[in-house]
Design a protein around this motif. Sequence first.
Motif, PDB file in Angstrom:
ATOM      1  N   GLU A   1      38.443  86.389  43.067  1.00  0.00           N
ATOM      2  CA  GLU A   1      38.842  87.793  42.975  1.00  0.00           C
ATOM      3  C   GLU A   1      40.314  87.992  43.296  1.00  0.00           C
ATOM      4  N   VAL A   2      40.850  87.206  44.231  1.00  0.00           N
ATOM      5  CA  VAL A   2      42.257  87.385  44.604  1.00  0.00           C
ATOM      6  C   VAL A   2      43.192  86.509  43.777  1.00  0.00           C
ATOM      7  N   SER A   3      42.629  85.642  42.904  1.00  0.00           N
ATOM      8  CA  SER A   3      43.465  84.684  42.175  1.00  0.00           C
ATOM      9  C   SER A   3      43.450  84.855  40.668  1.00  0.00           C
ATOM     10  N   LEU A   4      42.388  85.452  40.123  1.00  0.00           N
ATOM     11  CA  LEU A   4      42.214  85.481  38.672  1.00  0.00           C
ATOM     12  C   LEU A   4      42.374  86.882  38.098  1.00  0.00           C
TER      13      LEU A   4
ATOM     14  N   ARG B   1      29.704  80.959  35.885  1.00  0.00           N
ATOM     15  CA  ARG B   1      29.229  82.344  35.939  1.00  0.00           C
ATOM     16  C   ARG B   1      30.204  83.224  36.711  1.00  0.00           C
ATOM     17  N   GLU B   2      30.661  82.740  37.854  1.00  0.00           N
ATOM     18  CA  GLU B   2      31.606  83.518  38.659  1.00  0.00           C
ATOM     19  C   GLU B   2      32.941  83.691  37.943  1.00  0.00           C
ATOM     20  N   VAL B   3      33.375  82.653  37.245  1.00  0.00           N
ATOM     21  CA  VAL B   3      34.616  82.753  36.484  1.00  0.00           C
ATOM     22  C   VAL B   3      34.493  83.838  35.416  1.00  0.00           C
ATOM     23  N   ARG B   4      33.380  83.846  34.710  1.00  0.00           N
ATOM     24  CA  ARG B   4      33.173  84.831  33.641  1.00  0.00           C
ATOM     25  C   ARG B   4      33.092  86.257  34.191  1.00  0.00           C
ATOM     26  N   LEU B   5      32.536  86.410  35.384  1.00  0.00           N
ATOM     27  CA  LEU B   5      32.471  87.740  35.987  1.00  0.00           C
ATOM     28  C   LEU B   5      33.857  88.308  36.288  1.00  0.00           C
TER      29      LEU B   5
ATOM     30  N   ALA C   1      44.960  79.028  35.517  1.00  0.00           N
ATOM     31  CA  ALA C   1      45.236  79.793  36.727  1.00  0.00           C
ATOM     32  C   ALA C   1      44.566  79.166  37.937  1.00  0.00           C
ATOM     33  N   MET C   2      43.464  78.438  37.691  1.00  0.00           N
ATOM     34  CA  MET C   2      42.700  77.832  38.777  1.00  0.00           C
ATOM     35  C   MET C   2      42.005  76.595  38.262  1.00  0.00           C
ATOM     36  N   VAL C   3      41.818  75.629  39.159  1.00  0.00           N
ATOM     37  CA  VAL C   3      40.967  74.468  38.909  1.00  0.00           C
ATOM     38  C   VAL C   3      39.927  74.434  40.016  1.00  0.00           C
ATOM     39  N   ILE C   4      38.671  74.190  39.643  1.00  0.00           N
ATOM     40  CA  ILE C   4      37.601  74.084  40.628  1.00  0.00           C
ATOM     41  C   ILE C   4      37.086  72.656  40.647  1.00  0.00           C
ATOM     42  N   ILE C   5      36.962  72.108  41.837  1.00  0.00           N
ATOM     43  CA  ILE C   5      36.443  70.750  42.014  1.00  0.00           C
ATOM     44  C   ILE C   5      35.301  70.793  43.026  1.00  0.00           C
ATOM     45  N   CYS C   6      34.226  70.116  42.713  1.00  0.00           N
ATOM     46  CA  CYS C   6      33.096  69.962  43.616  1.00  0.00           C
ATOM     47  C   CYS C   6      33.182  68.563  44.226  1.00  0.00           C
TER      48      CYS C   6
END
Length: 334
Positions: A87-90, A108-112, A134-139
């Motif tokens: 929410e604060v980055s995208l 899902r969260e990205v699409r929201l 804008a962001m990369v997500i790593i698990c």
Amino acid sequence: MDPDAVDGVERVEHGGKTGVLDFSANTNPESPEGVAEVYQSALGAARSYPQDPPAAFCEAAADYVDCASNAVVPTPGGLAGMRLAMEVSLQSGDSVLLPAPSFGEYSREVRLQGATPVFVDHDAILDADPSEHAMVIICHPNNPTGEVYDDTALRAFAARCRDHDTVLLVDEAFLDFTDHPSLAGENGVVVARSLTKMFGLPGIRAGFLAATGTTRERLGIARQTWNLGAPAVAVGEYCMGRREFVEQTRQRVRTERERLTTELGEQFDVFDSDAPFLLLDVGERSVDRVLEATRAEGIAVRDARTFRGLDSHIRVAVRLPSENDRLCEVLGDV
């Protein structure tokens, strides 16, 4: 969140399974001794608003992942923290790089947020170019495959993200089952943690983010006031101080994971894992048949076809020795 994006995103129902021996969820089957007493004693404090932010909780979290306490942002679980970070980055129209297969809630969260998920193989994500995202997500370790990323390579990738002003969001839900250090406190990185996995307390809904600089300031401003109740704060602070419990859990999981890998490997293709779960390729067997057969014996395993790119896989948690014996017995007859 982008209001226009909500109507185009489906909700996936989640929930624990009751009445079965549950190998589908990756939570620790044990919790630290004394948790119930801590929770009970905190109910009196729940008659008042909790301290905000909860200083002792933040200090315990900082000590747990080895970062400064002012880097910690308390959240009601890891996923809530990841939504806050997005929410604060995208902004609507942004691109977010995601690993696949991996936790489905990321996309899902990205699409929201009105952003667009872009997928790359989980084992190639550290070689990707972050400059267009804008962001990369790593698990880390990755779910459902189970492997950790090399620490040096991960920090080098974090530096490349920082050079391009790309936020790196690292989900460390399972990292405390390993000996690998957290990225908490690394500039440009947002780390998400929770009590769910290691401490076997998914219903408590307590976790935190760790970040620095402007991102930390934005997270602190946007975080909902009183987003953790008094019992969650008390239990979280208590659990994160139980270092002996963590080490004992690591040793048990390591031993049992190796045993399960050997025994299940006689029938299935078992992926190497550093996490408290194993991904199994069932080969020519029907996944539906495996699910039906295990359910008939009172065992639930995870249908891993719900993960992007997997079509003949199940995932099983690493539980207690006697429970793992039962899993091997049932899967041996499938």
